[in-house]
Design an enzyme around this catalytic site. Structure first.
Site, short mmCIF file in Angstrom:
data_model
loop_
_atom_site.label_atom_id
_atom_site.label_comp_id
_atom_site.label_asym_id
_atom_site.label_seq_id
_atom_site.Cartn_x
_atom_site.Cartn_y
_atom_site.Cartn_z
N HIS A 85 0.82 -1.21 0.00
CA HIS A 85 0.00 0.00 0.00
C HIS A 85 0.86 1.27 0.00
CE1 HIS A 85 -3.82 -2.17 1.62
NE2 HIS A 85 -3.41 -2.63 0.46
N GLU A 87 0.69 3.97 1.79
CA GLU A 87 1.11 4.41 3.12
C GLU A 87 2.33 3.62 3.57
OE1 GLU A 87 -1.91 3.29 1.97
OE2 GLU A 87 -3.33 3.51 3.62
N CYS A 122 -6.28 0.91 5.29
CA CYS A 122 -6.73 -0.38 5.79
C CYS A 122 -6.24 -0.51 7.24
CB CYS A 122 -6.20 -1.51 4.91
SG CYS A 122 -4.44 -1.87 5.14
N CYS A 125 -2.35 -0.81 7.56
CA CYS A 125 -1.66 0.47 7.34
C CYS A 125 -1.91 1.41 8.51
CB CYS A 125 -2.10 1.10 6.02
SG CYS A 125 -1.39 0.27 4.58
#
Length: 162
Positions: A85, A87, A122, A125
């Site tokens: 991801h 992040e 999510c 993260c």
């Protein structure tokens, strides 16, 4: 993308969210493109976008997404997703010393039409963001000026009770 009109300036938050959107377009994901920017003391210290780990096959190169093939929606099937991801990628480029007290800006884009996807980390993260000492997370909600929300990292959804 929030743009200035006339003599008006784009706010700092919208400027950093615009930067995150630019990085989202570098994403290799065909389901959802995300970009992240970490800012501390008004300086960009890291950026990231979602995509396969370096050197691994990307969904955009293969032309298919395992989550789309299985009709999985947001929050489902992260174990079959190839992407790191945005992040996480931004955080991986920093030390904790750099991230303590910093802010993270996150923008999501729908690849089909380029529209803004309401950004939300999510739970995994969110845990990493909290652990890194990020202060606030700015989440793009729309293309309009101030079309974002600011969430203190400790208020992110970092786990889902079963």
């Amino acid at each position: 993308m929030v743009i200035s009109k006339g003599t008006n300036r784009v706010s700092k938050a919208d400027t950093y969210l615009n930067c995150a959107e630019v990085f989202a377009y570098r994403s290799t994901c065909i389901k959802r493109k995300y970009g992240a920017v970490i800012v501390k003391n008004d300086a960009v210290i890291s950026t990231g976008y979602n995509g396969s780990p370096r050197g691994m096959e990307n969904c955009c190169d293969k032309g298919e997404c395992p989550r789309i093939a299985k009709n999985m929606h947001q929050g489902e099937g992260y174990a079959v997703c190839k992407a790191v991801h945005a992040e996480a990628n931004a955080l991986l480029n920093c030390s904790r010393e750099q991230t303590v007290g910093a802010d993270l800006y996150l923008t999501g884009v729908n690849p089909a039409d380029g529209s803004i996807h309401i950004a939300k980390p999510c739970p995994l993260c969110a845990r990493m963001i909290i652990q890194a000492g990020i202060r606030n997370v700015y989440l793009r909600q729309s293309n309009s000026p101030d079309g974002y929300k600011c969430v203190p990292s400790g208020e992110l959804t970092w786990y889902v009770s079963v």
